[in-house]
Write an enzyme that holds these catalytic residues in place. Structure first.
Site, PDB file in Angstrom:
ATOM      1  N   SER A 138      44.183  31.076  49.025  1.00  0.00           N
ATOM      2  CA  SER A 138      43.830  32.487  49.267  1.00  0.00           C
ATOM      3  C   SER A 138      43.255  32.563  50.675  1.00  0.00           C
ATOM      4  O   SER A 138      42.731  31.570  51.195  1.00  0.00           O
ATOM      5  CB  SER A 138      42.761  32.927  48.263  1.00  0.00           C
ATOM      6  OG  SER A 138      42.183  34.141  48.650  1.00  0.00           O
ATOM      7  N   TYR A 151      34.404  32.015  43.770  1.00  0.00           N
ATOM      8  CA  TYR A 151      35.866  32.051  43.944  1.00  0.00           C
ATOM      9  C   TYR A 151      36.228  31.549  45.337  1.00  0.00           C
ATOM     10  O   TYR A 151      37.084  30.675  45.511  1.00  0.00           O
ATOM     11  CB  TYR A 151      36.389  33.473  43.742  1.00  0.00           C
ATOM     12  CG  TYR A 151      37.866  33.629  44.048  1.00  0.00           C
ATOM     13  CD1 TYR A 151      38.830  33.249  43.128  1.00  0.00           C
ATOM     14  CD2 TYR A 151      38.297  34.154  45.270  1.00  0.00           C
ATOM     15  CE1 TYR A 151      40.185  33.377  43.405  1.00  0.00           C
ATOM     16  CE2 TYR A 151      39.647  34.288  45.565  1.00  0.00           C
ATOM     17  CZ  TYR A 151      40.600  33.899  44.625  1.00  0.00           C
ATOM     18  OH  TYR A 151      41.940  34.028  44.913  1.00  0.00           O
TER      19      TYR A 151
HETATM   20  N1  LIG Z   1      46.436  38.633  43.740  1.00  0.00           N
HETATM   21  C1  LIG Z   1      45.698  38.401  44.804  1.00  0.00           C
HETATM   22  O1  LIG Z   1      45.154  39.319  45.440  1.00  0.00           O
HETATM   23  C2  LIG Z   1      45.550  36.996  45.291  1.00  0.00           C
HETATM   24  C3  LIG Z   1      45.093  36.804  46.596  1.00  0.00           C
HETATM   25  C4  LIG Z   1      44.945  35.526  47.084  1.00  0.00           C
HETATM   26  C5  LIG Z   1      45.257  34.444  46.279  1.00  0.00           C
HETATM   27  N2  LIG Z   1      45.694  34.646  45.012  1.00  0.00           N
HETATM   28  C6  LIG Z   1      45.979  33.450  44.203  1.00  0.00           C
HETATM   29  O2  LIG Z   1      47.292  33.496  43.705  1.00  0.00           O
HETATM   30  C7  LIG Z   1      47.353  32.753  42.492  1.00  0.00           C
HETATM   31  C8  LIG Z   1      48.092  33.586  41.451  1.00  0.00           C
HETATM   32  O3  LIG Z   1      47.314  34.730  41.156  1.00  0.00           O
HETATM   33  P1  LIG Z   1      47.942  36.122  40.736  1.00  0.00           P
HETATM   34  O4  LIG Z   1      47.453  37.122  41.697  1.00  0.00           O
HETATM   35  O5  LIG Z   1      49.393  35.976  40.511  1.00  0.00           O
HETATM   36  O6  LIG Z   1      47.136  36.395  39.377  1.00  0.00           O
HETATM   37  P2  LIG Z   1      47.575  36.645  37.873  1.00  0.00           P
HETATM   38  O7  LIG Z   1      48.617  37.680  37.796  1.00  0.00           O
HETATM   39  O8  LIG Z   1      46.307  36.822  37.131  1.00  0.00           O
HETATM   40  O9  LIG Z   1      48.203  35.233  37.455  1.00  0.00           O
HETATM   41  C9  LIG Z   1      47.378  34.120  37.257  1.00  0.00           C
HETATM   42  C10 LIG Z   1      48.183  33.060  36.538  1.00  0.00           C
HETATM   43  O10 LIG Z   1      47.369  31.892  36.361  1.00  0.00           O
HETATM   44  C11 LIG Z   1      47.461  31.480  35.008  1.00  0.00           C
HETATM   45  N3  LIG Z   1      46.235  30.797  34.627  1.00  0.00           N
HETATM   46  C12 LIG Z   1      44.963  31.249  34.726  1.00  0.00           C
HETATM   47  N4  LIG Z   1      44.101  30.327  34.260  1.00  0.00           N
HETATM   48  C13 LIG Z   1      44.862  29.271  33.857  1.00  0.00           C
HETATM   49  C14 LIG Z   1      44.559  28.009  33.282  1.00  0.00           C
HETATM   50  N5  LIG Z   1      43.297  27.635  33.012  1.00  0.00           N
HETATM   51  N6  LIG Z   1      45.579  27.159  33.002  1.00  0.00           N
HETATM   52  C15 LIG Z   1      46.869  27.516  33.242  1.00  0.00           C
HETATM   53  N7  LIG Z   1      47.210  28.691  33.790  1.00  0.00           N
HETATM   54  C16 LIG Z   1      46.218  29.557  34.086  1.00  0.00           C
HETATM   55  C17 LIG Z   1      47.686  32.766  34.229  1.00  0.00           C
HETATM   56  O11 LIG Z   1      48.365  32.515  33.003  1.00  0.00           O
HETATM   57  P3  LIG Z   1      47.693  32.444  31.553  1.00  0.00           P
HETATM   58  O12 LIG Z   1      46.619  33.485  31.492  1.00  0.00           O
HETATM   59  O13 LIG Z   1      48.863  32.689  30.642  1.00  0.00           O
HETATM   60  O14 LIG Z   1      47.171  31.048  31.442  1.00  0.00           O
HETATM   61  C18 LIG Z   1      48.628  33.509  35.158  1.00  0.00           C
HETATM   62  O15 LIG Z   1      49.948  33.077  34.943  1.00  0.00           O
HETATM   63  C19 LIG Z   1      45.912  32.414  42.110  1.00  0.00           C
HETATM   64  O16 LIG Z   1      45.644  31.075  42.450  1.00  0.00           O
HETATM   65  C20 LIG Z   1      45.101  33.343  42.973  1.00  0.00           C
HETATM   66  O17 LIG Z   1      43.834  32.824  43.285  1.00  0.00           O
HETATM   67  C21 LIG Z   1      45.865  35.889  44.495  1.00  0.00           C
END
Ligand SMILES: NC(=O)c1ccc[n+]([C@@H]2O[C@H](COP(=O)([O-])OP(=O)(O)OC[C@H]3O[C@@H](n4cnc5c(N)ncnc54)[C@H](OP(=O)(O)O)[C@@H]3O)[C@@H](O)[C@H]2O)c1
Length: 259
Positions: A138, A151
């Protein structure tokens, strides 16, 4: 080359799901990893993928899953460490269990799985010439963000791990890519207040854009990508040059808590 194998964590939602759909369309065979089995099953049948239900914070579970994947696929061409959770609140407000949890999911989960799949990544590099590890960190891993301090700390750890892994594996045929997205609209990171303003909407991107940029970074061998580059890279530069000032400016940033 035989069919290329990609293992994607966080594949049940957001960026990981977009990555899985994109790779499947491009002919990759994907192994989708997350905890919600129903969603994984549906996406796997839609995209012709396999799935594994696993909590990436559970080291024994990750080891077991890695062994199962390697049994089916001795060569793993791409590992995407995308599983992550958002924890809002500064260090004093955040429950202690959540501070541990965010570090275990966002940082350690990727470490365990990279170690577990390393034999498969090496095999793919030896047999097919190249393998890749993508760590979805991130911009919060390059700019300290006090309103979500645990975070941000977990993401700094992930970025440090990813950069050092790239250096450690240099010459092995395994390429490591560090991805630093800014605000992305996904179910787990809804950002309603950022979306509410015109300026905010200019700096938010969708998960499909992030997936496309990640695949392009892999294909071009890029070490690190900020998505989108503007304005987030400027923040990372500001922290590198003036870390104390940058942290002070961002300390009082309003960050939604009603999502
Ligand atoms: N969206 C943003 O603004 C943003 C910005 C910067 C970075 N990111 C990063 O991008 C990545 C993806 O995030 P996203 O935005 O796509 O969020 P999201 O839609 O909430 O997806 C998160 C994913 O992680 C999985 N997950 C969470 N805890 C887990 C665990 N303990 N074991 C296995 N799987 C787990 C969830 O699946 P289950 O709940 O089914 O396990 C889900 O598939 C993250 O690392 C996040 O920090 C996101």
């Amino acid at each position: 080359m035989s069919v290329r194998i990609a293992v994607i964590t966080g594949a049940s939602s957001g960026i990981g799901e977009a990555m899985a759909r994109l790779l499947a369309r491009r002919g990759w065979r994907c192994v989708l990893v997350a905890r919600r089995e129903g969603i994984l099953r549906g996406l796997a049948s839609e995209t012709g993928s396999e799935y594994e239900v696993c909590d990436v914070a559970d080291r024994a579970a990750v080891d077991g899953m890695a062994a199962r994947i390697l049994e089916r696929h001795p060569s793993v061409h791409l590992l995407v460490n995308g599983a992550g959770i958002l924890v809002r609140g500064d260090f004093v407000e955040t429950p202690l269990e959540l501070i541990e949890r965010v570090l275990a999911v966002n940082y350690l989960g990727g470490v365990w799985l990279t170690r577990g799949l390393l034999p498969g990544l090496r095999e793919a590099a030896d047999v097919d010439g190249r393998a890749h590890v993508v760590n979805i960190a991130s911009i919060g891993g390059a700019i300290v963000f006090t309103p979500a301090a645990p975070y941000s700390a977990s993401k700094h750890a992930q970025v440090a791990f990813s950069r050092s892994l790239r250096a450690a594996l240099r010459g092995s045929g395994i390429d490591v890519h560090t991805v630093l997205p800014g605000f992305v609209t996904t179910p787990g990171f809804p950002h309603p207040k950022v979306f509410a303003t015109r300026l905010g909407r200019l700096v938010v991107v969708g998960p499909e854009r992030v997936a496309r940029d990640i695949l392009s970074a892999v294909e071009r061998g890029r070490a690190e990508v900020v998505i989108p580059w503007f304005p987030y890279r400027l923040g990372a530069i500001a922290q590198a040059v003036a870390p104390t000032l940058t942290a002070r400016v961002l300390r009082d940033a309003e960050y939604e808590d009603e999502a």
